[in-house]
Design an enzyme around this catalytic site. Structure first.
Site, PDB file in Angstrom:
ATOM      1  N   SER A  53      38.836  35.777  34.272  1.00  0.00           N
ATOM      2  CA  SER A  53      39.761  34.681  34.030  1.00  0.00           C
ATOM      3  C   SER A  53      40.499  34.384  35.317  1.00  0.00           C
ATOM      4  CB  SER A  53      40.765  35.082  32.945  1.00  0.00           C
ATOM      5  OG  SER A  53      41.810  34.150  32.847  1.00  0.00           O
ATOM      6  N   TYR A  85      46.659  41.060  29.124  1.00  0.00           N
ATOM      7  CA  TYR A  85      45.485  40.233  29.399  1.00  0.00           C
ATOM      8  C   TYR A  85      45.205  40.140  30.898  1.00  0.00           C
ATOM      9  CZ  TYR A  85      42.288  36.260  29.300  1.00  0.00           C
ATOM     10  OH  TYR A  85      41.206  35.439  29.464  1.00  0.00           O
TER      11      TYR A  85
END
Length: 177
Positions: A136, A149
């Site tokens: 990401s 995350y």
């Protein structure tokens, strides 16, 4: 740059294939005639003959090894590993709990590690393989509300780099951010 022979990328092992990017990637590849071993905790629902859909928990190495073996039995070999299994998290560092942080790291980072670790002997034996790790932008540039995350995705970026250095003679390794 040399074009990659389609026969060297014919069979894909895709984690997180029941939703999101893993689902869409599986759907697109199947429609183009590729073989897909679609795995997720919830069995993906692909009916194509060139699909093998399995329930796999990426936090359990034996579960992954069994799925890889079933894929090899059905299709003869695996050419590409696409790591997409993961969970998101949107809480502040102050609100984060150790239990939740460990769960996110277990699925996102260790799940990715487990699949890479399980498939590398197969890729080495075939002198061919491609690993695509779905990370990401948050793994490169931190954001607020993302302690678990962002940390997991940053760890995958590091793992991807090390894996590339260790396997470049027989395997292509890349991060998809």
């Amino acid at each position: 740059m040399a074009k990659i022979d389609r026969e060297k990328i014919k069979t894909w092992f895709i984690t997180g294939a029941s939703s999101g990017i893993g689902y869409e990637l599986s759907r697109q590849l199947l429609s183009r005639g590729y073989n897909v071993i679609a795995v997720s905790r919830r069995i993906p629902d692909f009916k194509e003959e060139n699909a093998l859909c399995l329930s796999v928990d990426v936090t359990k190495p034996d579960n992954i090894k069994e799925a890889i073996q079933k894929g090899i039995e059905k299709f003869g070999k695996i050419d590409v590993l696409s790591n997409n299994a993961g969970i998101s998290s949107n809480v502040t560092c102050e609100e984060e709990t150790l239990e939740h942080m460990k769960n996110v790291m277990e699925v996102n980072f260790f799940g990715t590690f487990n699949t890479i670790n399980a498939i590398l002997p197969h890729f080495r034996k075939n002198k061919n393989g491609t690993i695509i790790n779905n990370t990401s932008q948050s793994g490169i540039t931190p954001r607020i509300y993302g302690s678990a995350y962002c940390s997991s995705k940053h760890a995958i970026e590091g793992l991807t780099g090390v894996c590339w250095l260790e396997t470049y003679k027989f395997c292509r390794v890349m991060a998809f951010e």
